[in-house]
Design a protein around this motif. Structure first.
Motif, PDB file in Angstrom:
ATOM      1  N   ILE B 151       0.857  -1.193   0.000  1.00 30.84           N
ATOM      2  CA  ILE B 151       0.000   0.000   0.000  1.00 30.84           C
ATOM      3  C   ILE B 151       0.889   1.237   0.000  1.00 30.84           C
ATOM      4  O   ILE B 151       1.900   1.279   0.710  1.00 30.84           O
ATOM      5  N   LEU B 152       0.532   2.218  -0.797  1.00 30.68           N
ATOM      6  CA  LEU B 152       1.232   3.514  -0.767  1.00 30.68           C
ATOM      7  C   LEU B 152       0.238   4.538  -0.232  1.00 30.68           C
ATOM      8  O   LEU B 152      -0.833   4.731  -0.805  1.00 30.68           O
ATOM      9  N   LEU B 153       0.621   5.170   0.884  1.00 28.74           N
ATOM     10  CA  LEU B 153      -0.252   6.160   1.511  1.00 28.74           C
ATOM     11  C   LEU B 153       0.387   7.535   1.406  1.00 28.74           C
ATOM     12  O   LEU B 153       1.555   7.719   1.754  1.00 28.74           O
ATOM     13  N   SER B 154      -0.383   8.487   0.914  1.00 28.42           N
ATOM     14  CA  SER B 154       0.127   9.853   0.820  1.00 28.42           C
ATOM     15  C   SER B 154      -0.981  10.820   1.211  1.00 28.42           C
ATOM     16  O   SER B 154      -2.117  10.401   1.428  1.00 28.42           O
ATOM     17  N   GLY B 155      -0.662  12.084   1.273  1.00 30.92           N
ATOM     18  CA  GLY B 155      -1.691  13.081   1.564  1.00 30.92           C
ATOM     19  C   GLY B 155      -1.143  14.213   2.410  1.00 30.92           C
ATOM     20  O   GLY B 155      -0.258  14.009   3.240  1.00 30.92           O
ATOM     21  N   ALA B 192       4.200   8.257   2.346  1.00 25.71           N
ATOM     22  CA  ALA B 192       4.892   9.326   1.635  1.00 25.71           C
ATOM     23  C   ALA B 192       3.989  10.557   1.615  1.00 25.71           C
ATOM     24  O   ALA B 192       3.643  11.083   0.566  1.00 25.71           O
ATOM     25  N   GLY B 193       3.568  10.977   2.815  1.00 23.71           N
ATOM     26  CA  GLY B 193       2.673  12.129   2.913  1.00 23.71           C
ATOM     27  C   GLY B 193       3.275  13.224   3.795  1.00 23.71           C
ATOM     28  O   GLY B 193       4.499  13.219   4.076  1.00 23.71           O
ATOM     29  N   ASN B 194       2.424  14.115   4.249  1.00 20.32           N
ATOM     30  CA  ASN B 194       2.804  15.233   5.115  1.00 20.32           C
ATOM     31  C   ASN B 194       3.786  14.774   6.199  1.00 20.32           C
ATOM     32  O   ASN B 194       3.478  13.881   6.984  1.00 20.32           O
ATOM     33  N   LYS B 195       4.956  15.420   6.241  1.00 26.25           N
ATOM     34  CA  LYS B 195       5.976  14.933   7.187  1.00 26.25           C
ATOM     35  C   LYS B 195       5.557  15.152   8.639  1.00 26.25           C
ATOM     36  O   LYS B 195       6.007  14.426   9.532  1.00 26.25           O
ATOM     37  N   ASP B 196       4.681  16.098   8.881  1.00 30.04           N
ATOM     38  CA  ASP B 196       4.230  16.359  10.260  1.00 30.04           C
ATOM     39  C   ASP B 196       3.324  15.249  10.800  1.00 30.04           C
ATOM     40  O   ASP B 196       3.067  15.176  11.992  1.00 30.04           O
ATOM     41  N   ILE B 213       8.712   4.747   5.994  1.00 30.55           N
ATOM     42  CA  ILE B 213       8.394   6.166   5.815  1.00 30.55           C
ATOM     43  C   ILE B 213       9.391   6.788   4.855  1.00 30.55           C
ATOM     44  O   ILE B 213      10.587   6.569   4.970  1.00 30.55           O
ATOM     45  N   THR B 214       8.845   7.522   3.893  1.00 35.44           N
ATOM     46  CA  THR B 214       9.738   8.172   2.936  1.00 35.44           C
ATOM     47  C   THR B 214       9.258   9.612   2.707  1.00 35.44           C
ATOM     48  O   THR B 214       8.277  10.048   3.301  1.00 35.44           O
ATOM     49  N   GLU B 215       9.994  10.333   1.853  1.00 37.54           N
ATOM     50  CA  GLU B 215       9.661  11.757   1.654  1.00 37.54           C
ATOM     51  C   GLU B 215       8.260  11.935   1.056  1.00 37.54           C
ATOM     52  O   GLU B 215       7.797  11.075   0.295  1.00 37.54           O
ATOM     53  N   ASN B 216       7.650  13.056   1.378  1.00 37.96           N
ATOM     54  CA  ASN B 216       6.327  13.370   0.841  1.00 37.96           C
ATOM     55  C   ASN B 216       6.382  13.452  -0.688  1.00 37.96           C
ATOM     56  O   ASN B 216       7.229  14.163  -1.230  1.00 37.96           O
ATOM     57  N   LEU B 217       5.500  12.700  -1.360  1.00 37.47           N
ATOM     58  CA  LEU B 217       5.554  12.726  -2.820  1.00 37.47           C
ATOM     59  C   LEU B 217       4.851  13.936  -3.423  1.00 37.47           C
ATOM     60  O   LEU B 217       4.952  14.209  -4.607  1.00 37.47           O
ATOM     61  N   ARG B 218       4.118  14.664  -2.597  1.00 38.01           N
ATOM     62  CA  ARG B 218       3.495  15.919  -3.066  1.00 38.01           C
ATOM     63  C   ARG B 218       3.732  16.981  -1.987  1.00 38.01           C
ATOM     64  O   ARG B 218       2.788  17.392  -1.298  1.00 38.01           O
ATOM     65  N   PRO B 219       5.013  17.400  -1.799  1.00 40.18           N
ATOM     66  CA  PRO B 219       5.334  18.296  -0.678  1.00 40.18           C
ATOM     67  C   PRO B 219       4.620  19.646  -0.743  1.00 40.18           C
ATOM     68  O   PRO B 219       4.303  20.230   0.287  1.00 40.18           O
ATOM     69  N   THR B 220       4.366  20.153  -1.949  1.00 41.35           N
ATOM     70  CA  THR B 220       3.586  21.393  -2.089  1.00 41.35           C
ATOM     71  C   THR B 220       2.614  21.165  -3.251  1.00 41.35           C
ATOM     72  O   THR B 220       2.762  20.201  -3.996  1.00 41.35           O
ATOM     73  N   ASP B 221       1.673  22.075  -3.407  1.00 40.91           N
ATOM     74  CA  ASP B 221       0.719  21.862  -4.505  1.00 40.91           C
ATOM     75  C   ASP B 221       1.388  21.973  -5.869  1.00 40.91           C
ATOM     76  O   ASP B 221       0.907  21.415  -6.846  1.00 40.91           O
ATOM     77  N   LYS B 222       2.518  22.681  -5.917  1.00 34.39           N
ATOM     78  CA  LYS B 222       3.162  22.897  -7.212  1.00 34.39           C
ATOM     79  C   LYS B 222       4.234  21.857  -7.525  1.00 34.39           C
ATOM     80  O   LYS B 222       4.801  21.867  -8.613  1.00 34.39           O
ATOM     81  N   THR B 223       4.569  21.016  -6.555  1.00 31.45           N
ATOM     82  CA  THR B 223       5.661  20.080  -6.809  1.00 31.45           C
ATOM     83  C   THR B 223       5.265  18.645  -6.525  1.00 31.45           C
ATOM     84  O   THR B 223       4.494  18.350  -5.623  1.00 31.45           O
ATOM     85  N   GLU B 224       5.853  17.774  -7.335  1.00 31.19           N
ATOM     86  CA  GLU B 224       5.662  16.353  -7.159  1.00 31.19           C
ATOM     87  C   GLU B 224       7.065  15.767  -6.998  1.00 31.19           C
ATOM     88  O   GLU B 224       7.971  16.124  -7.744  1.00 31.19           O
ATOM     89  N   ASN B 225       7.270  14.918  -6.009  1.00 26.42           N
ATOM     90  CA  ASN B 225       8.589  14.339  -5.775  1.00 26.42           C
ATOM     91  C   ASN B 225       8.419  12.824  -5.702  1.00 26.42           C
ATOM     92  O   ASN B 225       8.336  12.247  -4.622  1.00 26.42           O
ATOM     93  N   LEU B 226       8.359  12.189  -6.874  1.00 22.33           N
ATOM     94  CA  LEU B 226       7.968  10.776  -6.915  1.00 22.33           C
ATOM     95  C   LEU B 226       9.127   9.801  -6.730  1.00 22.33           C
ATOM     96  O   LEU B 226       8.908   8.640  -6.397  1.00 22.33           O
ATOM     97  N   THR B 227      10.342  10.268  -6.938  1.00 24.92           N
ATOM     98  CA  THR B 227      11.476   9.327  -6.931  1.00 24.92           C
ATOM     99  C   THR B 227      11.640   8.569  -5.613  1.00 24.92           C
ATOM    100  O   THR B 227      11.770   7.344  -5.635  1.00 24.92           O
TER     101      THR B 227
END
Lengths: 382, 596
Positions: B151-155, B192-196, B213-227
């Motif tokens: 499962i990949l969880l983000s948000g 891979a969601g909100n670090k807080d 736990i890994t880096e947020n894949l959508r850290p801001t609305d303008k950026t996507e960090n999928l790697t």
């Protein structure tokens, strides 16, 4: 052991049709539970062999909002803690308000228990009471092995027919024929009230009207050569996309032995069913053609003939084609015909489409000879 | 590993077939020597993937005429004529990597998470989000019943609201999902969601799942960090999923680099081609069960998988999704629905059969067009700009009314189409593959058409990570087959009206002038290693790539089919009447010499 095949070679598992064989079926609970029979016990198709309780469904309810409190403080207002039982309509959280004013209450929407409380969201996970689940033996035979807390392996000896496609789940009943020959169509006129509770077998095709009548008179299952896909669609009420079936709830189980369209049932299958008339048989329609192939099946136990002690279940593993083998043609032209292999040329040959493929030269029962792609024939197990 | 690699063995364990290729360095160049295949043995009765691998390698051994195996093992490194220096593998057996994706907002974090999972080579079974229209208990039931591999969880943006993503974690916890393969291990979950929200998520899921736990894949609305999320998916795929699949533990010991999910390896190749040729690339791999679509536009890579569109197991679903009329529109002879339905279902239940009659081949190729078209439609929906982004607009944007979330796939910008999978790679005539791709994708302007000769992109993808030189050489010489260049003017006219004037200058200095009328399809012979200069003069209102009515000169490459002039118009419309349509299909088939 697996047999090594050359590229494009004849890996033709074929459908299993056996007059007699040892058949084992594992009956396993989806979750740990209780096994109800012991090793060596004789069972019937409808004997319950194991039972468990499936966890109830879950409701996630926001308690902080209706109480008007901060999610972090929600525990303070709860009248129940994690693990406590609850009933539908029971008061489970209360905010007394200030001096009795603005008080608010929260009532449980379900009966069950409180599973978790979240301080981050102010939500409660409520779980309904467990649902009992019982599994049956499915085939009559003997309990060969008990898998503690999980289920059993039932062993029987009898006739076995593997289908190519089916719908509907496991069922059992007396085997009864509805037509006189494997090339006859099973229509509504072939069925009446006397077929109620039976597993009925037909010939080349079952019509939509026959299927509908079968449901009306209480037929439990139909084994037949083919069905028109248009009729199947009409019967199901939807078009079948992926070939994953078995959970249809149409009041009947259908097992096709040959495919779609009118195709005479293989003589051997028809004869086997014919000689088993009046016996009890078990069938299922579950089909899954992708990863982990599941095909529908017909099992007719002949337990009184005794189960051979050491015979291992005869599984179909695929085997080489050889000259003289009987094969079934499984694609147009001559789809459904039975033929004998005359020769197996080594070099790939060009077929009408211009594709270069490995072929087999076959002779049909009427003596005509044809060259067909090896991929389009399957060996009939003898 | 030897310092100088002279022989490489690579396998791809597919859900039905395991394919092995042998590459050797001959006269300073890496070339494909032979290939072999055998049925995959992940399922009962064998339940050990290595058997299928050894069978496929044994065939390679026989064809190559030198020993590669000893005591049921691959001989490494190569000593005189025995063994190979390098062994690699990809895998999609057992249905590949099946993932469930959860996010907060369907169009933002959940969509980014789906892109991350697809890019890592997964099949996305479902996307769960707060606004997906389902009530919590339905989502919980769904999570529980799916039995994913991971499962990949983000948000949540970093620093934003915590509660929504924590709620999603609670849903997963309440469902207590079990992994698909074996009950003996915990289900891998990647956060891979909100670090807080990391601590909250940890509390909820750490004891129930194998949480990473890994880096947020959508850290801001303008950026996507999928790697980072993609890397976590691939490492967990090996550690958890593969390690529990039958025989894979042994296979992992044999390989000199980590086993890669097949689509991830194909994706690497697609990106390399785009990078190397500085091109926008669209590729499709159409299999029996699924169709993967890859695109690299302006350097942005996307991959989607249509899990139920394919040529055998899923053929009936193509029929269901496309409908009878859509399939029939490509068939140049009379056929009734009852007959077509039975044929399609019979292919589904006997997926290994092949068309023997020409008419049956035509039907399968008609279905292929629709499977390619439908999977491409799905791809376009996901290969989009980031949604939820406030765009700064200039005057021209205001006229064009571009919105965030617009598809990045513009056919006029596409430079190269790559087709792969049995129905395309093994079509008896190359012109059949070319026309299937033209009809399904309707390229605009100037586009190169290619096919993967024997579907070895997966093996070359994983090889490119270890030995890029060998991968590139084999790819260019033995893998990619150039079908030719297609010129498809955009615009509509009356039938037989002049669409464009064309002057061709061939390599031998000869030149030829011709006209392309509306409704015509033509093939001009131009060999695989040849190029020609083309001067295009479109009619007013017609665009060949440089704007309406704009003339220009360019160079085109030849191929097995040659230079294809597609004057059928864009948008493309088939004639409405059945007889007109059949006549047109026959005319086009004959123009490209598609059928005997």
């Amino acid at each position: 052991m697996f047999i090594h095949e050359k590229m494009g070679n004849s890996y033709t598992p074929g459908l299993k049709v056996a007059r007699r064989m040892v058949i084992r079926r594992e009956r396993r609970l989806p979750l740990k539970g209780e096994v109800l029979v012991s090793s060596g016990a004789k069972v019937q198709s409808d004997t319950a062999v194991a039972r468990t309780h499936l966890p109830g469904s879950v409701e996630l309810v926001n308690v902080a909002n209706p109480l008007g409190v901060d999610p972090k403080a929600v525990r303070k207002y709860l009248l129940k803690k994690e693990g406590d039982k609850i009933s539908q309509g029971e008061l489970i959280a209360k905010n007394p308000g200030l001096f009795g004013l603005f008080k608010s209450e929260f009532f449980s929407p379900i009966s069950g228990f409180v599973e978790t409380v979240s301080d981050a969201t102010g939500k409660l996970t409520l779980r309904k009471e467990p649902v009992p689940l019982e599994i049956k033996a499915y085939i009559s035979g003997m309990v060969e092995k008990v898998i503690p807390e999980q289920g059993v392996v039932i062993k029987t000896y009898g006739a076995y027919i593997q289908g190519i496609f089916g719908i509907g789940g496991e069922t059992w009943g007396g085997i009864k024929s509805a037509v006189s020959a494997p090339d006859k169509v099973l229509d509504e006129g072939n069925l009446n009230e006397s077929f109620s509770g039976m597993i009925v077998f037909g010939g080349s095709l079952v019509t939509l009207k026959a299927l509908q009548k079968a449901v009306r008179v209480g037929v439990k299952g139909i084994i037949v050569g083919g069905i028109e896909d248009q009729d199947l669609r009409e019967f199901l009420g939807y078009d079948l996309g992926a070939a994953v079936t078995g959970s249809e709830n149409k009041g009947i189980t259908l097992v096709l032995t040959e495919g779609f369209g009118a195709i005479s049932m293989a003589e051997k299958s028809f004869q086997l069913l014919k000689e088993s008339e009046g016996r009890l048989g078990s069938i299922h329609g579950a089909t899954q053609i992708r990863a982990g192939v599941i095909r529908p099946e017909v099992i007719i136990p002949y337990s009184e003939e005794g189960i051979p002690e050491n015979e291992v279940e005869n599984q179909s593993k695929g085997f080489d084609l050889r000259e003289g083998n009987l094969v079934r043609i499984i694609r147009d032209p001559y789809f459904g015909s039975i033929a004998k292999i005359v020769s197996l040329p080594l070099e790939p040959q060009r077929i009408q489409t211009e594709a270069k493929v490995r072929v087999a030269e076959v002779m049909l029962l009427d003596g005509t000879r044809w060259v067909l792609p090896r991929a389009n024939i399957e060996r009939i197990e003898e | 590993m030897k310092s100088e690699i002279t022989s490489i063995l690579a396998t791809d364990c597919g859900s039905t077939t395991t394919k092995a290729i042998l590459i050797e360095k001959k006269e300073g160049e890496y070339r494909l020597i032979v290939r072999g295949e055998a049925p995959t043995t992940v399922e009962a009765p064998v339940e050990d993937v290595t058997h299928g691998v050894l069978n496929a390698v044994r065939e390679v051994e026989e064809l190559a005429g030198r020993p590669l195996l000893e005591n049921g093992q691959i001989i490494k490194p190569q000593l005189s004529e025995k063994g190979v220096d390098l062994y690699l593998s990809t895998s999609s057996a057992g249905g590949g990597l099946q993932m469930l994706v959860a996010g907060v907002v369907l169009e933002i974090s959940a969509e980014s998470a789906a892109r991350a999972a697809l890019g890592a080579g997964a099949i996305v079974m479902d996307v769960i989000a707060a606004n997906d229209g389902r009530v919590p208990y339905q989502k919980i039931e769904r999570i529980r019943s799916l039995r994913p591999d991971m499962i990949l969880l983000s948000g949540g943006m970093d620093g934003g609201t915590v509660s929504h993503v924590v709620e999603a974690a609670q849903l997963i916890s309440a469902a207590d999902p079990k992994p698909r393969l074996g009950a003996g291990y915990e289900l891998p979950v990647i956060y891979a969601g909100n670090k807080d929200a990391r601590e909250n998520v940890k509390q909820i899921l750490e004891n129930k799942t194998a949480l990473q736990i890994t880096e947020n894949l959508r850290p801001t609305d303008k950026t996507e960090n999928l790697t980072p999320a993609r890397q976590s998916i691939q490492s967990l795929f090996l550690e958890h999923v593969m390690a529990h699949a039958p025989g894979y533990r042994t296979l992992m010991e044999w390989t000199d680099a980590p086993i890669m999910p097949t689509p991830a390896a194909v994706g690497i190749m697609m990106q390399k081609i785009a990078e190397q040729h500085k091109m926008n690339v669209l590729g499709a791999d159409i299999g029996g069960a699924t169709t993967d679509v890859f695109s690299v536009f302006h350097g942005i890579y996307h991959r989607t998988v249509s899990a139920n569109l394919g040529m055998s197991y899923s053929i009936s679903n193509v029929f269901k999704e496309a409908g009878f009329e859509k399939i029939l529109q490509w068939v140049p002879f009379d056929l009734n629905e009852k007959e077509l339905r039975n044929k399609i279902k019979n292919k589904m239940i006997r997926p290994t059969t092949i068309p023997q009659l020409l008419e049956e081949l035509m039907i399968e190729q008609a279905v292929c067009r629709e499977a390619l078209r439908l999977s491409f439609e799905q791809h376009k929906l996901l290969a989009v700009g980031l949604k939820g982004v406030q765009q700064e607009r200039n005057i021209s944007d205001a006229f064009a009314q571009t919105e965030s979330g617009e598809t990045l796939i513009k056919m006029m910008n596409l430079d190269m189409l790559i087709g792969s999978g049995g129905v395309l790679s093994h079509a008896p005539r190359r012109s059949q593959a070319a026309l299937m791709m033209l009809d399904a994708y309707l390229p605009e302007g100037i586009t190169y058409l290619t096919v993967d000769s024997i579907f070895m992109m997966p093996q070359l993808g994983v090889l490119s990570q270890v030995h890029p030189e060998a991968a590139t050489q084999v790819f260019e010489k033995d893998c990619l087959i150039w079908l030719g260049t297609c010129i498809a003017p955009v615009g509509e006219m009356k039938d037989k009206k002049l669409l464009a004037k064309i002057r061709l200058q061939f390599p031998d200095g000869k030149s030829e002038e011709m006209v392309l009328n509306f409704g015509e399809l033509k093939a001009i012979p131009l060999g695989g290693k040849e190029t020609a200069k083309v001067f295009l003069q479109p009619a007013a209102g017609i665009d060949c790539g440089k704007g309406k009515g704009a003339s220009f000169e360019t160079e085109v490459k030849g191929g097995a089919v040659g230079l294809i002039l597609d004057g059928r118009g864009r948008p493309f419309n088939l004639p409405k009447s059945r007889s007109d349509r059949m006549n047109k299909l026959k005319e086009w088939n004959s123009a490209l010499n598609v059928y005997p």
